[in-house]
Design an enzyme around this catalytic site. Sequence first.
Site, mmCIF file in Angstrom:
data_model
loop_
_atom_site.group_PDB
_atom_site.id
_atom_site.type_symbol
_atom_site.label_atom_id
_atom_site.label_comp_id
_atom_site.label_asym_id
_atom_site.label_seq_id
_atom_site.Cartn_x
_atom_site.Cartn_y
_atom_site.Cartn_z
ATOM 1 N N TYR A 16 0.833 -1.212 0.000
ATOM 2 C CA TYR A 16 0.000 0.000 0.000
ATOM 3 C C TYR A 16 0.867 1.261 0.000
ATOM 4 O O TYR A 16 0.517 2.275 -0.606
ATOM 5 C CB TYR A 16 -0.965 -0.009 1.195
ATOM 6 C CG TYR A 16 -2.209 -0.792 0.872
ATOM 7 C CD1 TYR A 16 -2.328 -2.146 1.201
ATOM 8 C CD2 TYR A 16 -3.264 -0.199 0.168
ATOM 9 C CE1 TYR A 16 -3.444 -2.870 0.852
ATOM 10 C CE2 TYR A 16 -4.397 -0.926 -0.188
ATOM 11 C CZ TYR A 16 -4.477 -2.265 0.148
ATOM 12 O OH TYR A 16 -5.593 -2.986 -0.214
ATOM 13 N N GLN A 71 -15.493 3.829 -6.541
ATOM 14 C CA GLN A 71 -14.891 2.600 -6.013
ATOM 15 C C GLN A 71 -13.395 2.822 -5.806
ATOM 16 O O GLN A 71 -12.715 1.972 -5.258
ATOM 17 C CB GLN A 71 -15.103 1.432 -6.977
ATOM 18 C CG GLN A 71 -16.566 1.113 -7.258
ATOM 19 C CD GLN A 71 -16.707 0.115 -8.377
ATOM 20 O OE1 GLN A 71 -16.713 -1.105 -8.156
ATOM 21 N NE2 GLN A 71 -16.815 0.607 -9.600
ATOM 22 N N ASN A 72 -12.911 3.967 -6.307
ATOM 23 C CA ASN A 72 -11.478 4.244 -6.263
ATOM 24 C C ASN A 72 -11.065 4.754 -4.897
ATOM 25 O O ASN A 72 -11.856 5.371 -4.190
ATOM 26 C CB ASN A 72 -11.103 5.273 -7.345
ATOM 27 C CG ASN A 72 -11.458 4.781 -8.743
ATOM 28 O OD1 ASN A 72 -11.580 3.573 -8.963
ATOM 29 N ND2 ASN A 72 -11.630 5.694 -9.672
ATOM 30 N N HIS A 79 -15.113 2.254 -1.294
ATOM 31 C CA HIS A 79 -14.054 1.324 -0.888
ATOM 32 C C HIS A 79 -12.976 1.987 -0.044
ATOM 33 O O HIS A 79 -11.866 1.461 0.065
ATOM 34 C CB HIS A 79 -13.432 0.667 -2.133
ATOM 35 C CG HIS A 79 -14.410 -0.210 -2.860
ATOM 36 N ND1 HIS A 79 -14.250 -0.583 -4.190
ATOM 37 C CD2 HIS A 79 -15.568 -0.771 -2.456
ATOM 38 C CE1 HIS A 79 -15.258 -1.357 -4.547
ATOM 39 N NE2 HIS A 79 -16.091 -1.471 -3.522
ATOM 40 N N CYS A 96 -1.175 1.745 16.479
ATOM 41 C CA CYS A 96 -2.150 2.761 16.879
ATOM 42 C C CYS A 96 -1.604 3.551 18.074
ATOM 43 O O CYS A 96 -1.185 2.943 19.073
ATOM 44 C CB CYS A 96 -3.464 2.079 17.261
ATOM 45 S SG CYS A 96 -4.667 3.219 17.943
ATOM 46 N N GLY A 128 -15.842 3.902 -16.276
ATOM 47 C CA GLY A 128 -14.539 3.303 -16.003
ATOM 48 C C GLY A 128 -14.568 2.182 -14.985
ATOM 49 O O GLY A 128 -13.657 2.051 -14.174
ATOM 50 N N THR A 129 -15.650 1.355 -15.063
ATOM 51 C CA THR A 129 -15.692 0.208 -14.160
ATOM 52 C C THR A 129 -16.114 -1.031 -14.935
ATOM 53 O O THR A 129 -16.948 -0.979 -15.827
ATOM 54 C CB THR A 129 -16.642 0.441 -12.964
ATOM 55 O OG1 THR A 129 -16.671 -0.751 -12.149
ATOM 56 C CG2 THR A 129 -18.046 0.798 -13.402
#
Length: 257
Positions: free
Chosen positions: A71, A105-106, A123, A151, A191-192
Amino acid sequence: MTEFPPALAEVAHHLREAQEIAVLTGAGISAESGVPTFRDAQTGIWAKYDPMQLATPEAFAADPKRVWEWYAWRRGLVAEAKPNPGHLALANLEGEVPALTLITQNVDRLHHRAGSKNVVELHGNLEEDRCSHENCVVRADPSDNRTPPHCPRCEALLRPNVVWFGEALSPAALERSFNAAGNCDLFLCIGTSSLVYPAADLPMEALNRGATVVEINADPTPLSPHATYCLQGKAGTLLPAISALAFPAITTNGSPA
Ligand code: OAD
């Protein structure tokens, strides 16, 4: 001069007349910003990584460092990316129409960076971290150099604030999205691949409620046979063209005149 299909003028008319517009975007709208999609033929480093293998709670539990680093790489990629004319056209449209809800969804926040305000992130997003125990958004202590950081409140591992495969979506985001889809008179699906649920249910919800559904996508999808209009092409080209036809004050590159 790019030749546009005649349907573009009809879609522009619907855009001008619409009272409530709902938009669903997927990775395809960020492709022209250099952010790889999930299912197009992967090039570059993503050919090696399988998002379906890394973006899961199990993968994080098994190897939090590897998932966190993947990520971090995606965050770096997105930080370099700029909103493209497709993002900008949607942000400008928001100011031209009575009501527009942008459901994405991005997780790249390029819609926010383009200036869109009424955005629902189905998302999650790459900009925020979440405590893996308390499940709330927290900021890592800048002096915490562990990978992943912990955390600052309860010492549990932090994780990206994104929805992983197999995880439930935020009930609030789902409610806003289905309300927008159910109440709109125009739904743009951009775009999906329309393969992932419940997002893929949204255009059908709009269609079943009598809305005009416009698909703007580089390739055909399972939605294509059902959409009122199916415009095959790049979002970064088609969206500014439609906006310019509907609201001539918007220049073709998606930015205000
Ligand atoms: P996909 O990679 O599944 O689909 C991207 C779609 O965009 C494809 O249909 C392409 O044809 C199209 N496309 C590519 N470039 C385009 C362009 N320049 N203009 C218009 N269309 C273009 O990505 P998504 O549909 O967004 O979920 O994937 C949905 C979800 O699947 C993602 O949010 C992710 C993944 O699992 C999670 O991470 C939870």
